[in-house]
Motif scaffolding. Sequence first.
Motif, PDB file in Angstrom:
ATOM      1  N   ARG A 161       0.828  -1.204   0.000  1.00 52.53           N
ATOM      2  CA  ARG A 161       0.000   0.000   0.000  1.00 52.53           C
ATOM      3  C   ARG A 161       0.863   1.256   0.000  1.00 52.53           C
ATOM      4  NH1 ARG A 161      -5.207  -0.188   2.766  1.00 52.53           N
ATOM      5  NH2 ARG A 161      -6.154  -2.165   2.175  1.00 52.53           N
ATOM      6  N   GLN A 168      -8.430  13.827  11.557  1.00 54.61           N
ATOM      7  CA  GLN A 168      -7.382  13.102  12.276  1.00 54.61           C
ATOM      8  C   GLN A 168      -6.013  13.755  12.072  1.00 54.61           C
ATOM      9  OE1 GLN A 168      -7.523   8.901  11.471  1.00 54.61           O
ATOM     10  NE2 GLN A 168      -6.381   8.365  13.293  1.00 54.61           N
ATOM     11  N   SER A 175      -5.012   3.999   7.256  1.00 49.87           N
ATOM     12  CA  SER A 175      -5.660   4.777   8.299  1.00 49.87           C
ATOM     13  C   SER A 175      -4.581   5.417   9.164  1.00 49.87           C
ATOM     14  CB  SER A 175      -6.546   3.877   9.143  1.00 49.87           C
ATOM     15  OG  SER A 175      -5.743   3.121  10.035  1.00 49.87           O
ATOM     16  N   HIS A 219      -9.330   6.564  20.821  1.00 45.53           N
ATOM     17  CA  HIS A 219      -8.677   5.309  21.183  1.00 45.53           C
ATOM     18  C   HIS A 219      -8.613   5.174  22.679  1.00 45.53           C
ATOM     19  CE1 HIS A 219      -6.729   5.481  17.111  1.00 45.53           C
ATOM     20  NE2 HIS A 219      -7.517   4.436  17.134  1.00 45.53           N
ATOM     21  N   VAL A 228     -14.185  -2.221   3.310  1.00 54.43           N
ATOM     22  CA  VAL A 228     -13.616  -1.616   4.504  1.00 54.43           C
ATOM     23  C   VAL A 228     -14.718  -1.427   5.543  1.00 54.43           C
ATOM     24  CG1 VAL A 228     -12.749   0.584   5.327  1.00 54.43           C
ATOM     25  CG2 VAL A 228     -11.650  -0.544   3.402  1.00 54.43           C
ATOM     26  N   GLN A 248      -3.098   5.407   1.549  1.00 55.48           N
ATOM     27  CA  GLN A 248      -4.192   4.438   1.582  1.00 55.48           C
ATOM     28  C   GLN A 248      -4.311   3.766   2.937  1.00 55.48           C
ATOM     29  OE1 GLN A 248      -2.433   2.323  -1.717  1.00 55.48           O
ATOM     30  NE2 GLN A 248      -4.179   2.828  -3.004  1.00 55.48           N
ATOM     31  N   GLY A 263      -3.844   5.239  12.331  1.00 55.71           N
ATOM     32  CA  GLY A 263      -3.119   4.326  13.206  1.00 55.71           C
ATOM     33  C   GLY A 263      -2.170   3.432  12.432  1.00 55.71           C
ATOM     34  N   GLN A 264      -2.613   3.039  11.247  1.00 59.54           N
ATOM     35  CA  GLN A 264      -1.752   2.191  10.424  1.00 59.54           C
ATOM     36  C   GLN A 264      -0.503   2.954  10.013  1.00 59.54           C
ATOM     37  OE1 GLN A 264      -4.755   1.272   7.538  1.00 59.54           O
ATOM     38  NE2 GLN A 264      -5.317  -0.665   8.517  1.00 59.54           N
ATOM     39  N   TYR A 269     -12.634   0.900  -1.045  1.00 61.58           N
ATOM     40  CA  TYR A 269     -11.813   1.899  -1.736  1.00 61.58           C
ATOM     41  C   TYR A 269     -11.324   1.378  -3.082  1.00 61.58           C
ATOM     42  CZ  TYR A 269     -11.442   4.988   2.322  1.00 61.58           C
ATOM     43  OH  TYR A 269     -11.711   5.859   3.330  1.00 61.58           O
ATOM     44  N   SER A 324      -7.260   0.049  15.088  1.00 57.26           N
ATOM     45  CA  SER A 324      -6.751   0.847  13.990  1.00 57.26           C
ATOM     46  C   SER A 324      -7.077   0.165  12.671  1.00 57.26           C
ATOM     47  CB  SER A 324      -5.242   0.973  14.179  1.00 57.26           C
ATOM     48  OG  SER A 324      -4.606   1.268  13.000  1.00 57.26           O
ATOM     49  N   GLY A 325      -7.619   0.955  11.733  1.00 52.44           N
ATOM     50  CA  GLY A 325      -7.930   0.403  10.411  1.00 52.44           C
ATOM     51  C   GLY A 325      -9.280  -0.277  10.332  1.00 52.44           C
ATOM     52  N   SER A 326     -10.110  -0.093  11.358  1.00 51.42           N
ATOM     53  CA  SER A 326     -11.387  -0.805  11.337  1.00 51.42           C
ATOM     54  C   SER A 326     -12.477  -0.029  10.605  1.00 51.42           C
ATOM     55  CB  SER A 326     -11.820  -1.128  12.759  1.00 51.42           C
ATOM     56  OG  SER A 326     -11.938   0.057  13.508  1.00 51.42           O
ATOM     57  N   GLY A 327     -12.185   1.149  10.093  1.00 52.42           N
ATOM     58  CA  GLY A 327     -13.169   1.854   9.276  1.00 52.42           C
ATOM     59  C   GLY A 327     -13.841   3.040   9.951  1.00 52.42           C
ATOM     60  N   LYS A 328     -13.318   3.490  11.064  1.00 50.76           N
ATOM     61  CA  LYS A 328     -13.952   4.596  11.781  1.00 50.76           C
ATOM     62  C   LYS A 328     -13.872   5.892  10.979  1.00 50.76           C
ATOM     63  CE  LYS A 328     -11.091   4.088  15.233  1.00 50.76           C
ATOM     64  NZ  LYS A 328     -10.239   3.003  14.716  1.00 50.76           N
ATOM     65  N   THR A 329     -12.660   6.226  10.564  1.00 47.21           N
ATOM     66  CA  THR A 329     -12.497   7.448   9.788  1.00 47.21           C
ATOM     67  C   THR A 329     -13.333   7.390   8.516  1.00 47.21           C
ATOM     68  OG1 THR A 329     -10.277   7.771  10.660  1.00 47.21           O
ATOM     69  CG2 THR A 329     -10.804   8.891   8.610  1.00 47.21           C
ATOM     70  N   THR A 330     -13.341   6.222   7.906  1.00 50.00           N
ATOM     71  CA  THR A 330     -14.125   6.072   6.684  1.00 50.00           C
ATOM     72  C   THR A 330     -15.597   6.404   6.937  1.00 50.00           C
ATOM     73  OG1 THR A 330     -12.579   4.355   6.021  1.00 50.00           O
ATOM     74  CG2 THR A 330     -14.669   4.454   4.839  1.00 50.00           C
TER      75      THR A 330
HETATM   76  N1  LIG Z   1      -7.709   6.031   0.387  1.00 54.61           N
HETATM   77  C1  LIG Z   1      -7.699   4.726   0.733  1.00 54.61           C
HETATM   78  N2  LIG Z   1      -7.461   3.800  -0.203  1.00 54.61           N
HETATM   79  C2  LIG Z   1      -7.451   2.485   0.117  1.00 54.61           C
HETATM   80  N3  LIG Z   1      -7.641   2.014   1.349  1.00 54.61           N
HETATM   81  C3  LIG Z   1      -7.882   2.893   2.336  1.00 54.61           C
HETATM   82  C4  LIG Z   1      -7.902   4.300   2.075  1.00 54.61           C
HETATM   83  N4  LIG Z   1      -8.159   4.940   3.241  1.00 54.61           N
HETATM   84  C5  LIG Z   1      -8.273   3.983   4.182  1.00 54.61           C
HETATM   85  N5  LIG Z   1      -8.097   2.760   3.647  1.00 54.61           N
HETATM   86  C6  LIG Z   1      -8.150   1.472   4.343  1.00 54.61           C
HETATM   87  O1  LIG Z   1      -9.446   1.328   4.892  1.00 54.61           O
HETATM   88  C7  LIG Z   1      -9.378   0.760   6.170  1.00 54.61           C
HETATM   89  C8  LIG Z   1     -10.163   1.632   7.147  1.00 54.61           C
HETATM   90  O2  LIG Z   1      -9.506   2.852   7.257  1.00 54.61           O
HETATM   91  P1  LIG Z   1      -9.957   3.996   8.246  1.00 54.61           P
HETATM   92  O3  LIG Z   1      -9.109   5.166   7.993  1.00 54.61           O
HETATM   93  O4  LIG Z   1     -11.411   4.170   8.158  1.00 54.61           O
HETATM   94  O5  LIG Z   1      -9.560   3.328   9.628  1.00 54.61           O
HETATM   95  P2  LIG Z   1      -9.717   3.918  11.100  1.00 54.61           P
HETATM   96  O6  LIG Z   1     -10.697   3.052  11.763  1.00 54.61           O
HETATM   97  O7  LIG Z   1      -9.970   5.365  11.069  1.00 54.61           O
HETATM   98  O8  LIG Z   1      -8.277   3.612  11.689  1.00 54.61           O
HETATM   99  P3  LIG Z   1      -7.350   4.492  12.667  1.00 54.61           P
HETATM  100  O9  LIG Z   1      -7.852   4.313  13.995  1.00 54.61           O
HETATM  101  O10 LIG Z   1      -6.017   3.860  12.492  1.00 54.61           O
HETATM  102  O11 LIG Z   1      -7.394   5.891  12.160  1.00 54.61           O
HETATM  103  C9  LIG Z   1      -7.922   0.593   6.527  1.00 54.61           C
HETATM  104  O12 LIG Z   1      -7.551  -0.739   6.391  1.00 54.61           O
HETATM  105  C10 LIG Z   1      -7.205   1.411   5.508  1.00 54.61           C
HETATM  106  O13 LIG Z   1      -5.994   0.819   5.146  1.00 54.61           O
END
Ligand SMILES: Nc1ncnc2c1ncn2[C@@H]1O[C@H](COP(=O)(O)OP(=O)(O)OP(=O)(O)O)[C@@H](O)[C@H]1O
Lengths: 339, 415, 366, 366, 312
Positions: free
Chosen positions: C136, D89, C142, D199, D25, C140, C144-145, D19, D45-51
């Motif tokens: 990635r 974020q 998040s 978090h 996601v 792409q 935390g990632q 995505y 982290s990465g569970s889709g919250k921001t999305t």
């Molecule tokens: N622009 C993008 N293109 C592809 N994949 C994405 C993109 N943005 C986020 N992702 C993926 O989507 C998943 C959810 O991302 P998201 O940002 O919603 O996580 P999050 O819950 O906010 O995590 P964190 O707590 O780490 O911020 C993650 O696995 C991330 O790698």
Amino acid sequence: DDITIMSWGGSYSAAETEAYYKPFTAETGIGIVSVDADNPATPVKAQVDAGNVTTDVALFLLSDAVRLCDEGQLMPIDASMLPDGIDGTPAMDDFLEGTLSECMVPNDIYATAVAFDASKFAEGAAPSSIADFFDTEKFPGKRGVLKSPKVVLEMALMADGVPAAEVYDVLDTDEGVDRAFAKLDTIKNDAIYWEAGAQPPQLLADGEVVMTMSYNGRIFNAAVNEGKPFEVLWDGQVFEWEGYVIPEGAPNTEAAMEYIKFATSSAPSARFSERISYGTPRKSAAPLVGNVNGTDIPMAPNLPTYPANMTNALASSADFWVDRETELGERFNAWLLSN
Amino acid sequence: MSDVASQLTTADGRPLKAALATAQARAKRRAFFLVLPLLAFIVITFAVPIGQMLQRSVYNDGFSQTVPALTQWFEANPKGTVPDEAAYAALASDLNLMKETRMAGDAGTRINYVVSGMRSLFTKSARKAADLEPPYMAALLDIDEDWQDPRVWNAMRTASSPWTLDFYTIAFDRERDADGKLVKVDENQRIYFKLYIKTFVVAAVITAICLLLAFPVAHLLATLPMAKANLLMILVLLPFWTSLLVRTTSWIVLLQGQGVINSILVALGIIGDDGRIQMIYNQTGTIIAMVHILLPFMVLPLYSVMRVIPPSYTRAARSLGATSWTTFRRIYLPQTIPGIGAGVLLVFILAVGYYITPALVGGADGQLFSNMVQFHMTKANWSMAAALATMLLVGVLVLYWLYDRLIGIDKLKLG
Amino acid sequence: MVASSDNAFVSFEHVQKSYDGETLVVKDLNLQLAKGEFLTMLGPSGSGKTTCLMMLAGFETATHGEIRLDGQPINQVPPHKRGIGMVFQNYALFPHMTVGENLAFPLEVRGMGKSERETKVKRALDMVQMGAFANRRPAQLSGGQQQRIALARALVFDPKLVLMDEPLGALDKQLREHMQFEIKHLHESLGITVVYVTHDQGEALTMSDRVAVFNDGRIQQLAPPAELYERPDNSFVAGFIGENNKLPGVIEELNGDRAVVCLENGERIHATAVNVRAKGEKTLVSIRPERVEFKPELIPEGSHTIDAEVLEVIYMGDILRTRMKVAGHDEFVLKCRNTIDQVPLSPGQRIRIGWNPLDARALDMI
Amino acid sequence: MVASSDNAFVSFEHVQKSYDGETLVVKDLNLQLAKGEFLTMLGPSGSGKTTCLMMLAGFETATHGEIRLDGQPINQVPPHKRGIGMVFQNYALFPHMTVGENLAFPLEVRGMGKSERETKVKRALDMVQMGAFANRRPAQLSGGQQQRIALARALVFDPKLVLMDEPLGALDKQLREHMQFEIKHLHESLGITVVYVTHDQGEALTMSDRVAVFNDGRIQQLAPPAELYERPDNSFVAGFIGENNKLPGVIEELNGDRAVVCLENGERIHATAVNVRAKGEKTLVSIRPERVEFKPELIPEGSHTIDAEVLEVIYMGDILRTRMKVAGHDEFVLKCRNTIDQVPLSPGQRIRIGWNPLDARALDMI
Amino acid sequence: MALPTYASPLERAWHATYLVICVLVFVFLISPILVIVPLSFNAEPYFTYTEKMLSFDAEGYSMRWYDSLLTSGMQASEAVRDGAWWSDLWHNADWVKAAKNSVIIGFWATILSTILGTLAALGLSRPEMPWRRTIMAILISPMIVPIIIVATGMFFFYSNPCAIFGFGCGRLTSTYTGVVLAHAALGIPFVIITVTATLSGFDQSLIRAAASLGANPRRTFFKVVMPLILPGVISGGLFAFVTSFDEVVAVLFIAGPDQQTIPREMWSGIREQISPAILAVATILVVISIALLTVVEILRRRSERLRGVAAH
Ligand SMILES: Nc1ncnc2c1ncn2[C@@H]1O[C@H](COP(=O)(O)OP(=O)(O)OP(=O)(O)O)[C@@H](O)[C@H]1O
Ligand SMILES: Nc1ncnc2c1ncn2[C@@H]1O[C@H](COP(=O)(O)OP(=O)(O)OP(=O)(O)O)[C@@H](O)[C@H]1O
Ligand SMILES: NCCCCNCCCN
Ligand SMILES: [Mg+2]
Ligand SMILES: [Mg+2]
């Protein structure tokens, strides 16, 4: 050793190549490097000023030759060293009156004349005098005008009725200059200005102008080589000669001199005139000019030097322009800008 | 604030500002060393040659180097002295020198710049110099009455020193009258100043049009996926590869009375055959052709800046209640300023310096200031060309300075 | 473990820093760090922590003073030769490289072979549980990632000194604990030295050998975690670390480290004198919430008892945080463990609470 | 407070998001939010919250399903008319504006007059304790300072819905508590609706009306804090929220919600059956550390007691975290309050611990 | 670029307008190129669409300009077109020689100006750079001074570069080096301006990150800075290359007969004859550049795919 010759390029240099360079190399074994310039006088002056002269021979307009000669930047050439005419006339007499000067040996005589597309006019209704060029009532439409005071002012005066012989006397007075510009005013709104020699035939071919000032050679080319119905109006044209000079400090002056002697002798000069419609300055060469190279059209009637073409022609005055070019140039530029 | 600041010191009593400066000196040096190679390169390959060239605008020894006798006379006699026999004797001796060194043309040319028509006075007189006999005044006036023209004598006095401001006098459309006072030249000779202003106006117009056209295109390219953007980029780059001369010619083919565009319009019946539009050989033609030539210089810098603007700012603005227009104006636009600045700088400066295109498509009033520089260059009037070039240079530098003042070169650097 | 300025691995001596020549962001920093030490910087936002890390890493220059790394003044060593791994607060991942390329970067510049590189990258990615994301781009990921990648990148080349600027700030508790464990493990097994910035006090207290509490450009206290918590040097530290009940009052009697304080409502309490010098001085008596009892059977003998009114009970999972009004102050907090047999307190209830006088600490008034 | 899908202020219905067209996601999100509610999203982290926040704010489009805001499908409403304040974020402060200009921006676009704007900006800056920084550029601020500005900017224009993506992540405890208080206060006094990502479980539990626990693109549980903590629906939630001792075993008897579990070392314990369905099923028995006692006098009647060996005592300020070996598992944790009279445990010590069988919860094996 | 569904009618209208504007600008950019391609096959020596051309009469078209391009300057252009003929073409044809010179000079001038310019832009974009404005002004001056002055000034100086030190050391005029130096100087402002602008958006913490990971400044530059500012460097380099590739005035003064370039060749005798031959040259260049750009794009996509990066 090779010599470097700086010239106008294009069909002019092509003619030189055939008429002079190749035979000269064949005869003497001296190779020729041909260099083109927009106007060879500019780089040559720079080379001499910089003390870095790489040009052995250059082809100059008379006015430039006079100017740089006065400034000591060209080698004086003793005309008596030139070969006699093919008919035995000594060189000093063989060249047309006044064409020889301190530093330049004349090569050809060209004219700036009015030209038009004959197919655009009814039989007998074509322009027939220099005055017609300035008559927008009788000949409505755009005309191509050289973007330079030189030639244009002279033509304006001739169109205004000044006989060719008096043009420079008139132009030497303030009133004369005003008169010339006043005449120019009459076509100002209909003028398309050109600077490059290739533009006028293009303008004619495109139908952008009804008539245009042009170097006679370009019109002839279009007519003979491309079959365009273009004609030169042999009235009120201005002719000037151009020729070879040797810059002060040239690396191979001897070979350069050899070349000039060769090129300006009768036979090569005639050969040159067969390839481009500029007149030879050698009286002895004139009768040698035959048909246009590769055709059966006689060249002589198309030359600016053909007597029938000279009835109302003006020889450009280098002396006048050397003195007045700066001033009139500025005035001309100011005139262009004013509305 | 700064009062307090100037009193602030570090632990060992040095002023804080000074300590800060010392701490940053290394960083400064490092930054400077990055620039040094180029600076040296430009200075050697460019600045020195150009400096020498521009020096000619105030230095012309065409006359001074061949007039030792006259120079002496000018030094001995104050300005305004009516030339006496001694003066004419000096002149005669110098004319002789000119003849020997073949410098009469140079000398005459130099005086001719200031007093028109005087070049042949020198060449003619020099030719006859060997035959001159005292009394020289009479003898010389016999050759030409102009030898008593006070303008000639004034001009000779000034030109006897190689250092001169004569060329700037001309460039400002001024001349010296018989009393040596600066006066404006005749209305119909005034050209440089007007053209100077016009050149900057035309360049500004061209720059503005380029900006208007380039912005949406650059934005489109920056927001499209890379693959599509690169394809469209070819359309921007192609004209760029094509010779300026060819493109200019091509515009003639397109725009002229019998040209492609007019013919299409006629064929479509939009205009009559006698109603063909005049789009070339005038200001319009110059502007169209130059916009076309300069457009890539606006698109590319804009594009490279826009490509890296993160989308999160626009998002933030939208979430704060800004309409798409406000977001664009207040958030996106300011961040493209480095690109706009670069593009404007490039296009404007290039436009100011162009002369080939205006010459070919500009018609009567289509010439710009550079055409005048070119004009004098082809006449080998280095000094005049240098003076005009210096004016152009100064004008652009003043604008650069203003730009820095008003917008700030530092806007090229955010934060 | 604590280093002297001679043999210290890292030492800051009288370091000052100003960005603008007008205000000092770091005022007089003195700090020695032994090899293998784990030092945490703790302090309010804007107190100069990041600035210190940046100076140590060589990206900002101190306006005054000297920083030494391994005995050498740091100015002599360019940043890339310092062998310092760094986790940036904003991650600073290379946007044009994939995650894998980001991680391989430090190995590549060290001329490591491809296969070895791949092994190391894989191990580092697995450590931060990002093994599947090697291809990635950072954009792409998040938040935390991204942070995890930044952490992995700083550790992948086994640096001898690692600076971490809130390396776990964007992680959830589970993951954070896992990462804390990994970091501690690396620290111990590899003997690396760590300078750590965090806002999480729990993290600071559990992970560090010593904690430096920053405020206002100065270190307020530099001590091992327990000492910091139990014996804060001043009321800033007391207030900043952990939760704290503060009762203002005036010293009535001072006897060695024993003091009698008259609270604002006139009540007298005994306290340990920490930062007070004279009778009549104003003081803040600080009592940790977990040291306060309210079940009568649990209040130890000899405790000081006082009346309290319950204002609010906040559910915190393992703990019930009870806010009450004590001696006129309504921010007095008591923490009860959330056990199934916990006596539920409810707002409005009046109770009597008590604490061991040794746990009451009379501190300077800020 | 809990909204039905008809009258909900915000509702997600069967929302999916991908995505790259390959992986989902967000998998099947269903969520209703009442006006004035404070909902926290919690998850790895990465569970889709921001999305999710991005979809709600209108910056990402759901690949499937519908999101409604105030009854209207969100697609119909442009972002700037949604009246949603958002803390990003990564802050997303406008780099070309000063702090003051950043804050004035949302007011300006609403056509607010200059003096009113200034008052509001000043108040917002004071709220985040950044009053002195109005003229700085974002690049000249520390991480925490930037975050505070981002928070102030999202709140300054009194939006009816505020989305906050870890708005306090970069702040120290003191400031964070202050900001939590301010946010709660605004939430209550203005009646705004808040969707909050954090978090920090403490933060989630103390601030929220309801908490949505995310994992793997799905909501695992959506419940008020206490319910979440006390009655997790599955072992993911149990494990994710709070600390947890997990003992694997097999159901030996199942009797309504009472179960007997045989641990791996053969020991039998009683537990509350939560997510188990049949005898013989594998299970994880979860016991919160704070529910475990080791002082004999505190172990309640009827408790289950078991042998333990202390492995490690970790100092955490208010708490001593004791790791021990129980029933063959060495990650069993017990938390003792750090009181002055606490009996200190030391590694190697063998003790007997006990808990109320009601506190042992037999959950599904993940 | 797709518009979100909530866009207002006004926004939709504007978006459509915006797309139309973009299309028009592209048409504007490309139409002069489209126009010249057919004209390069004109049977006549004019830039005019003749009746025959418009009626698609084969007689109106010819390859004569392409032919003249190839043969002019050859020693035996009339010979059979065998290997010797092609070798003659490659070694002697004026336009081929000019093309070789243009590429060689353009290449080195671009390399020189891009490297020096990028380096300097890096320094200039550092906040601590001293005398930034003045230096910037000096560095962009080659763009400001009218080219004709530049050319002449350089000619004088290059005629004897050591003259300022009072001795002679050969000349740079009529040498490749001289032309390359001149063209590099002319290209530098473009590199400076575009790269500086690109760097302004650059996140400086990435440089720090790279250094902390052990990359020396050179490495940091090539691996981190360069890839990120590449669009700017490329457009700067492109500007520099085109400046050289389309430059004639400096060549007129500084180059000797051996350094004739394509524009110089076009310029030859321009007063005497402008022929569609220059259009043929232009057409060939257009075809070559389309091919080059396409190849570059294909390679780019391939490398993205190989690296497993989703197309973006
Ligand atoms: N622009 C993008 N293109 C592809 N994949 C994405 C993109 N943005 C986020 N992702 C993926 O989507 C998943 C959810 O991302 P998201 O940002 O919603 O996580 P999050 O819950 O906010 O995590 P964190 O707590 O780490 O911020 C993650 O696995 C991330 O790698
Ligand atoms: N580039 C800069 N120019 C001017 N001031 C700065 C700059 N960077 C930081 N500061 C100021 O210096 C002070 C210290 O900043 P620093 O980043 O070191 O804080 P910090 O302790 O890391 O805070 P946080 O926990 O919020 O990240 C802050 O007040 C900040 O505003
Ligand atoms: N004003 C300069 C005109 C030059 C014309 N040269 C024509 C050359 C014809 N052979
Ligand atoms: Mg920080
Ligand atoms: Mg997130």
